[in-house]
Motif scaffolding. Structure first.
Motif: not given
Length: 705
Positions: A524-526, A576-581, A583-590, A665-668
């Motif tokens: 379970r990672a982001v 912080f926003q990634a840790a809270e919101t 899905e921890f499904d291996g998604r990547v955010f720039h 959109k996904e993390l705010g």
């Protein structure tokens, strides 16, 4: 005793020194290596393949089943005595690496075993058989410098690169560096000045290798006929190995790496001309010796570890003739005592140093790389939120972290699986920020690739439910980007990371480790890919922006390339926003600030506020490509990796604009501080630092007066 022509030899230990023992044995006509044993089978197998050794064994006991006549003990020092005694009891003669044992009691046990079995033991005090040391000893013993009064020894050293895995033996105990290298200096001191009667040790940390706590050693020894001063460093470059013996009638100097020995006698002349003549005589001697010895080395008449080769030859010669051993256990007894007396001080000091760090704790949050820019700000934010935080660092963190009751400090290297596992155990979320930011390829492999593998393995082993991994935009295939392209998270990953340098290669490999674990082991990672992160405490003028040469800022290209900047506090928001919101499904955010800022704008702003007398200049892109081509061609001729290539330049100068709508959109997430305000805060911090540096220099100047 078997006939000399039938001596069957076994090696125990396949570490660095083993290959030189193997080479030396192969030059002995009456000896044949029939097997090698090592607890790491792959290491033994590799050495066996190189030297045509028929068999590989996991233990000494298994090796001895081959009817071995002679055993070379080449393992860590604390195993020397038990292995030597076991080999003697198996009716094998033994050559033991230095130091012979860990204490005098072990020396006595080895001697007793040798006497009981009527077998021989030799200790590898190889420097005594080095041709230049032998020459120096002969000069001193001839009386050419009168009565020797002082012995000064200096040696700088280095250890093989640590690529990750269980910590090598030289990193484990505080005194091991002296135990390893100081032994040579001690027995040489005794050879020139007689038995050591007392010794005082001083040791410190320069910090060149974070895993080597005490990397600077000084020992002052009182010997029967004079005083010895010993200095050993793991930081001095170029590498040195020399000693000076001063006497009542002259001075002897020996440089073992440069391969020369000189002795300067007292001359019956006035002081000034005597000194000039002595310098000329010594210089002429060096100029004569060095070319001659270089030629001998090229002709293989002098070999690497020449003293070891000579001692091994003398050892086998003594076995054949029944003569006394080159270096007996009794001769090594004093050296064992003083080596361990000094090194044990370092052992005790390291234990005391490590006692201030933790090995267990209750914190559920782990931050790796907490000493870095992102790590420091992340820990501070977590503390502000009322959390208890565990940090995993290679070096002691700043006092504010050491003294905070809500911080558990775990000290260790990411490359060490045991240390990483200890840090992860018991946590519920891991922020994996740690990675190598500079250094050689081995540093990046250990800190980034091996480190990420260790963290991922431990997260899975301990069933940690959330891993936030901080990756890098360098993992993207930059060379195919064209001006106007908008880069999203779906942009292809770099297909040729080895062409981009060690950092990109390591970060790309680490990202793959995380992705593979998500896919195959349900990790379970982001993953976050921040842009060029900046903030107080980190210089703005990196090579990506401009290179500072004296009072000049050199910009590659015309300076209109947009920089993917993001302020450190805005990165922390995203984490912080990634840790809270997420899905921890291996998604990547720039994570890149949308504000468009060019190299020219950053440099000009910096000059106007922090370096008013500096100027900016540009290197045209064609010149950069031309230089890269020349370096690439030269590297091919020399058959060495190219530090610069056309592909690397093309990737570095790529014009890339990033779309971070997924994070929005996904993390705010959107920048809260922003580039403009962030640049002002960062430049202000640099001005304050500059003023402090000036004041410190002024204070030092007055103090010196």
């Amino acid at each position: 005793m078997p006939q000399a022509a039938n001596l069957r030899v076994g090696l125990v230990g396949a570490g660095y020194i083993s290959e030189f023992h193997a080479r030396a044995i192969q030059r002995v006509p009456n000896a044949r290596i029939v097997g090698i044993a090592d607890v790491v089978s792959s290491r033994a197998a590799a050495l066996a393949e190189r030297f045509g050794i028929p068999k590989v064994f996991p233990t000494l006991e298994a090796l001895m089943g081959e009817g071995i006549d002679v055993i070379h003990i080449l393992t860590p020092p604390d195993t020397h005595a038990p292995l030597a005694i076991a080999a003697l009891q198996n009716s094998s003669h033994v050559l033991v690496e230095k130091p012979l044992a860990m204490n005098e009691e072990e020396v006595d046990r080895i001697s007793a075993a040798a006497a009981a079995t009527q077998k021989s033991v030799c200790v590898n005090h190889s420097m005594l058989y080095d041709r230049f040391v032998s020459k120096a000893l002969n000069i001193v013993r001839s009386g050419a410098i009168g009565d020797p009064l002082t012995f000064d020894y200096f040696r700088s050293s280095e250890y093989p690169p640590y690529r990750g895995g269980p910590l090598p033996v030289h990193y484990q105990d505080g005194g091991y560096p002296f135990l390893d290298q100081g032994v040579h200096a001690l027995y040489l001191a005794e050879s020139f000045l007689g038995a050591i009667e007392d010794a005082k040790a001083f040791y410190g940390t320069h910090g060149g290798d974070s895993n080597l706590l005490y990397d600077e050693w000084r020992v002052a020894a009182q010997c029967q006929r004079g005083t010895a001063n010993i200095q050993i460093s793991w930081n001095v470059r170029p590498l040195q190995n020399w000693f000076v013996v001063q006497g009542t009638k002259g001075v002897l100097r020996a440089n073992l790496f440069a391969m020369w020995v000189t002795h300067t006698p007292q001359l019956p002349l006035p002081k000034a001309p005597a000194r000039a003549l002595q310098a000329m005589i010594e210089g002429l001697s060096i100029c004569t010796q060095v070319p001659a010895n270089v030629a001998r080395f090229a002709a293989k008449k002098i070999v690497q570890y020449d003293g070891l080769h000579s001692l091994v030859a003398a050892f086998y010669g003594a076995l054949q003739s029944g003569a006394a051993m080159p270096v007996s256990p009794e001769q090594a007894r004093s050296t064992v005592y003083w080596t361990n007396r000094v090194s044990q001080q370092g052992d005790a000091a390291k234990i005391k140093y490590q006692s201030q760090f933790q090995t267990v704790g209750d914190a559920k949050i782990l931050v790796t790389g907490a000493n870095g820019l992102i790590g420091r700000h992340l820990v501070r934010r977590l503390l502000q939120e009322g959390n208890c935080v565990r940090i995993f660092v290679r070096r002691q963190p700043p006092p504010e972290f050491m003294n905070d009751r809500n911080i558990e400090v775990f000290l260790g290297d990411l490359g060490d699986p045991a240390a990483a596992d200890q840090a992860v155990a018991g946590t519920g979320i891991v922020y994996h920020v740690g990675a190598a930011m500079k250094g050689n390829a081995q540093d990046h492999e250990r800190g980034t690739v091996c480190g990420t593998q260790n963290i991922v393995d431990s997260v899975l082993r301990h069933n940690v439910q959330r891993l936030v991994y901080i990756s890098s935009l360098s993992c993207l295939h930059a060379a195919v980007a064209r001006r106007g392209d908008v880069i999203t998270e779906d942009w292809p990953v770099e297909p040729s990371p080895s062409k981009r340098g060690a950092y990109t290669q390591a970060k790309t490999a680490a990202e793959k480790i995380v992705f593979d674990a998500v896919r195959d082991q349900h990790l379970r990672a982001v993953l976050l890919r921040p842009g060029r992160v900046f903030g107080p405490g980190m210089t703005l003028l990196t090579p990506e922006v401009a290179r500072k040469i004296g009072n000049l800022f050199v910009i590659l290209g015309d300076g209109t390339r947009e920089l993917p900047l993001v302020y450190v506090e805005d990165v922390i928001d995203a984490i912080f926003q990634a840790a809270e919101t997420s899905e921890f499904d291996g998604r990547v955010f720039h994570i890149v600030d949308p504000t468009q800022v060019t190299q020219n704008q950053v440099v000009q702003d910096y000059i106007s506020k922090n370096a008013k007398t500096a100027k900016a200049t540009h290197v045209p892109v064609p010149i950069v490509y031309g230089l890269a081509l020349a370096v690439e061609l030269l590297s091919r001729i020399l058959k060495r990796p190219a530090p610069l290539s056309i592909y690397r330049v093309k990737s570095a100068l790529a014009c890339m604009r990033f779309d971070c709508s997924r994070a929005e959109k996904e993390l705010g997430w959107s920048p809260r501080v922003g580039v403009a305000s962030g640049l002002q805060e960062t430049m202000a911090a640099e001005r304050v630092k500059s003023v402090k540096n000036v004041l410190e220099r002024v204070q030092e100047s007055y103090a010196a007066k």
